[in-house]
Design an enzyme around this catalytic site. Structure first.
Site, short mmCIF file in Angstrom:
data_model
loop_
_atom_site.label_atom_id
_atom_site.label_comp_id
_atom_site.label_asym_id
_atom_site.label_seq_id
_atom_site.Cartn_x
_atom_site.Cartn_y
_atom_site.Cartn_z
N HIS A 146 -17.12 34.97 17.46
CA HIS A 146 -17.74 34.34 17.95
C HIS A 146 -17.58 33.31 19.17
O HIS A 146 -16.04 33.15 19.32
CB HIS A 146 -17.69 32.92 16.79
CG HIS A 146 -18.75 31.94 17.27
ND1 HIS A 146 -20.29 31.37 16.23
CD2 HIS A 146 -18.51 30.08 17.67
CE1 HIS A 146 -20.16 30.46 16.80
NE2 HIS A 146 -18.85 29.86 17.51
N CYS A 147 -17.98 33.12 20.61
CA CYS A 147 -17.55 32.89 21.44
C CYS A 147 -17.25 32.21 21.64
O CYS A 147 -19.03 31.40 22.22
CB CYS A 147 -18.20 34.00 23.01
SG CYS A 147 -17.87 33.30 24.32
#
Ligand SMILES: [Zn+2]
Ligand SMILES: [Zn+2]
Length: 342
Positions: A146-147
């Site tokens: 998850h960025c």
């Protein structure tokens, strides 16, 4: 409650707080990233580009790099990663810079239907290689991470998964190329700006802003190059960031039994790379790597190419597959207790 459990719960609280902070800061990260990209591109084309040799050659080249950098950032923010349960492909016809899918039929691949399991957190049925993202609270096809620096228009943080991983890697590649070029060719200009020889600074761009951009560019070129190398290493080995951790555990277990673990998604470096970017035999033409196009992956996430002769990993027994972390009450222990940053 045992001491170990208390410590574990304490860590989980810290982890949840970090998730909330990165979740809330996501839209700000995106605004910051867009502003930095805009300032960097402006300063390059105002200060550096006019002094480059062979402008008839370097100008179109620099424009292409900038377009790819911005285009792939746009795609990685806008294209959903591929949430389990969403109907249809997130990469549909008619989108910005979209091109039709290539025929994959001609390629000689051992495509196997994915095994289906049920997520213990969102209770969705999901194919292999999908994992639960605790920030999105959904299962994501070929979940990588998850960025917080990518975000959909809604301002929600974005996962990197099956449908946008290609854009994520290409964005990093073009960012490294652009910032390295900026650092190398901007050096004479930053010297002038540092010496505060403002009489010699004839560009319509603030020298202090140029110095700041230059330092950021230098730091980014090094930091993102390391990240890119790490991601490319995983791509070349046919594994995501999550799978790399799992495979280490599988290899250890297999070794203890005197067996050898083989990742069945690893088709060899060249094939892994062409499948990831979906180019070459049965995929898009190679030149698509140099254009900011929105392209489909080779699979919809419910069937995967496996190494010839292997329909699953070697050295992993039925029921041993690691899953996402369990609920807060569990820690370590059984095969489902590998609680990692998902
Ligand atoms: Zn889930
Ligand atoms: Zn997510």
């Amino acid at each position: 409650m045992t001491c170990a459990r208390r410590v574990f719960r304490c860590f989980r609280c810290v982890e949840r707080a970090a998730d909330r902070i990165t979740g809330a800061a996501g839209p700000w990260f995106v605004c910051l990233a867009i502003s930095l990209l805009a300032i960097g591109i402006l300063s390059f084309f105002i200060v550096i580009q006019p002094t480059l040799p062979f402008p008839w050659l370097t100008t179109p080249f620099c424009v292409l790099i900038a377009l790819n950098m911005v285009g792939h950032y746009y795609h990685v923010c806008i294209v959903p990663p591929g949430f389990v349960g969403d109907t249809g492909s997130p990469v549909r016809g008619g989108g910005f810079l979209w091109v039709a899918p290539p025929p994959r039929g001609g390629s000689r691949l051992n495509i196997v239907h994915a095994r289906i399991s049920r997520c213990r957190k969102c209770h969705d049925t999901r194919p292999e290689r999908a994992h639960h993202c605790r920030i999105c609270n959904r299962c994501v096809l070929k979940f990588d991470h998850h960025c917080p620096v990518t975000s959909r228009c809604t301002g929600i943080n974005q996962c990197v998964g099956l449908y946008n991983e290609r854009h994520f890697v290409l964005f990093m590649a073009y960012l490294v190329f652009a910032t390295s070029t900026f650092t190398i060719f901007g050096f004479p200009h930053v010297l002038i700006a540092f010496e505060l020889r403002f009489a010699a600074w004839t560009h319509p761009f603030p020298p202090f802003l140029f110095i700041t951009t230059y330092i950021l560019s230098l730091v980014l070129s090094l930091a993102v190059a390391v990240m890119l190398a790490w991601h490319m290493w995983g791509v070349a080995r046919g594994e995501t960031a999550v799978e790399a951790q799992d495979h280490e555990v599988y290899a250890k277990w297999a070794k203890e039994r005197g067996e050898t673990f083989i990742n069945s998604y690893d088709l060899g470096t060249r094939r892994n790379l062409t499948l990831f970017f979906n180019v070459g035999e049965g995929g898009y033409p190679l030149y698509t790597l140099f254009l900011p196009l929105r392209l489909k992956p080779y699979t919809n996430g419910y069937a995967w190419a496996h190494r010839e002769g292997l329909n699953r990993h070697r050295g992993v027994r039925e029921g041993e597959e690691l899953t996402d972390g369990d609920d807060d009450e569990e820690y370590g222990g059984d095969t489902g207790g590998d609680d990692r940053n998902r």
